[in-house]
Design a protein around this motif. Structure first.
Motif, PDB file in Angstrom:
ATOM      1  N   SER A 162       0.830  -1.211   0.000  1.00 26.28           N
ATOM      2  CA  SER A 162       0.000   0.000   0.000  1.00 26.28           C
ATOM      3  C   SER A 162       0.860   1.256   0.000  1.00 26.28           C
ATOM      4  O   SER A 162       0.529   2.246  -0.658  1.00 26.28           O
ATOM      5  N   SER A 163       1.960   1.231   0.736  1.00 22.32           N
ATOM      6  CA  SER A 163       2.854   2.389   0.779  1.00 22.32           C
ATOM      7  C   SER A 163       3.482   2.654  -0.584  1.00 22.32           C
ATOM      8  O   SER A 163       3.661   3.816  -0.978  1.00 22.32           O
ATOM      9  N   SER A 203       1.089   3.184   8.736  1.00 20.04           N
ATOM     10  CA  SER A 203      -0.163   3.053   7.991  1.00 20.04           C
ATOM     11  C   SER A 203      -0.872   1.779   8.412  1.00 20.04           C
ATOM     12  O   SER A 203      -0.241   0.792   8.802  1.00 20.04           O
ATOM     13  N   LEU A 213       0.776   4.262  -2.726  1.00 20.96           N
ATOM     14  CA  LEU A 213       0.571   5.639  -2.302  1.00 20.96           C
ATOM     15  C   LEU A 213       1.704   6.529  -2.796  1.00 20.96           C
ATOM     16  O   LEU A 213       1.471   7.658  -3.264  1.00 20.96           O
ATOM     17  N   ARG A 214       2.929   6.048  -2.703  1.00 21.47           N
ATOM     18  CA  ARG A 214       4.081   6.815  -3.190  1.00 21.47           C
ATOM     19  C   ARG A 214       3.978   7.037  -4.694  1.00 21.47           C
ATOM     20  O   ARG A 214       4.224   8.136  -5.196  1.00 21.47           O
ATOM     21  N   ASN A 233       0.416   9.297  -5.387  1.00 25.48           N
ATOM     22  CA  ASN A 233       0.327  10.635  -4.800  1.00 25.48           C
ATOM     23  C   ASN A 233       1.664  11.230  -4.360  1.00 25.48           C
ATOM     24  O   ASN A 233       1.701  12.368  -3.890  1.00 25.48           O
TER      25      ASN A 233
END
Length: 221
Positions: free
Chosen positions: A35-36, A50, A39-40, A43
Motif C-alpha cells: 500500500s505504501s 499506515s 501511495l508513493r 500521490n
C-alpha cells in the motif's frame, strides 16, 4: 485493452495516439509495503505508520510513453494469510503483477515463490511479473541479499528492482519498466478479453488527470 485513436482531438487539433489499459496487481506478505508503494507512486506520499489493508482496493494512474498512453488499474491486495484468497481472486485477468517482499525480513522473500505459483496458476502465461525488494532504505538491517533476489528474478524472467516507498527509490521506475515491458510484449492488443471489474477509463477522470493529466508524468520521464 488497447484502443487506437487515429482521429483528431477536438480540443487541440492534434492526432491522438494509442491508449492501452492494463490491470496490475500487487501481491506479498502483510507489512512489506504494498500500500505504501502504491501511495508513493500515485500521490508521491509516504506515511510512516499506515494501517494494514484488509480488503482489495484499486486506484488508477496514467503514464505517457512516446505516442502511447498507458492507463493502469492497480489492485492492492491484503497479504494477511486469512485474506490471501483475495489475491488469487483479484489476480484473474491481470496483465502484470508486482510481488513485493521486505529486504529486512527473509520470510517475506521465502514466500515469493508461493505468490508466483498462484499467479501462474490463475493468470495468462504472458503476464509480466516484477519482483520488488522494498525497504531498501533499511539496508543496514538487510536479511535478503540483492544478488540472491536478482538471480531468482533472472532465472524466471522477472523484472527486478529494490525499492523504497519511504524515499521513493525505484518506485516510479518499476511501474515504468512494467509499462514498457507490456508494450514490448504487445499485451492488451486487439482481441484480448477485458479483465474482471473492467472500468472504461475513457469516461472517468483518474487522479493523475485531475492533477494536470498525463503530461505531468511525461515531464518526469
Amino acid at each position: 485493452m488497447m484502443e487506437n485513436h487515429p482521429g483528431v482531438n477536438k480540443t487541440n487539433g492534434q492526432a491522438q495516439g494509442k491508449i492501452c489499459q492494463f490491470k496490475l496487481i500487487l501481491l506479498g506478505q502483510s507489512g512489506v509495503g504494498k500500500s505504501s508503494s502504491v501511495l508513493r507512486y500515485i500521490n508521491g506520499l509516504f506515511h510512516e505508520y499506515s494501517e494494514a489493508t484488509f480488503r482489495p482496493r484499486f486506484v488508477t494512474h496514467t503514464v505517457c510513453l512516446d505516442d502511447t498512453t498507458v492507463k493502469f488499474v492497480i489492485w492492492d491486495t491484503s497479504g494477511q494469510s486469512r485474506f490471501s484468497c483475495w489475491g488469487g481472486i483479484q489476480s484473474r485477468g491481470a496483465h502484470a503483477a508486482i510481488v513485493v517482499y521486505d529486504i529486512t525480513d527473509y520470510d517475506t522473500f521465502s514466500k515469493v515463490r508461493e505468490w508466483v505459483n498462484m499467479l501462474e496458476s490463475r493468470t495468462s502465461p504472458n503476464i509480466v511479473i516484477a519482483l520488488a525488494g522494498n525497504k531498501s532504505d533499511l539496508a543496514n538491517k538487510r536479511m535478503v541479499e540483492f544478488d540472491k533476489a536478482q538471480a531468482y528474478a533472472e532465472e524466471n524472467g522477472f523484472l527486478f528492482m529494490e525499492t523504497s516507498a519511504k524515499t521513493a527509490m525505484n518506485v516510479n521506475e518499476i511501474f515504468l519498466a512494467i509499462a514498457k515491458k507490456l508494450l514490448e510484449n504487445g499485451s492488451g492488443g486487439a482481441g484480448q478479453q477485458p479483465f474482471d471489474g473492467y472500468i472504461d477509463l475513457t469516461e472517468t477522470r483518474d487522479r493523475s488527470e485531475e492533477r494536470g493529466g498525463c503530461c505531468n508524468m511525461c515531464k518526469q520521464q
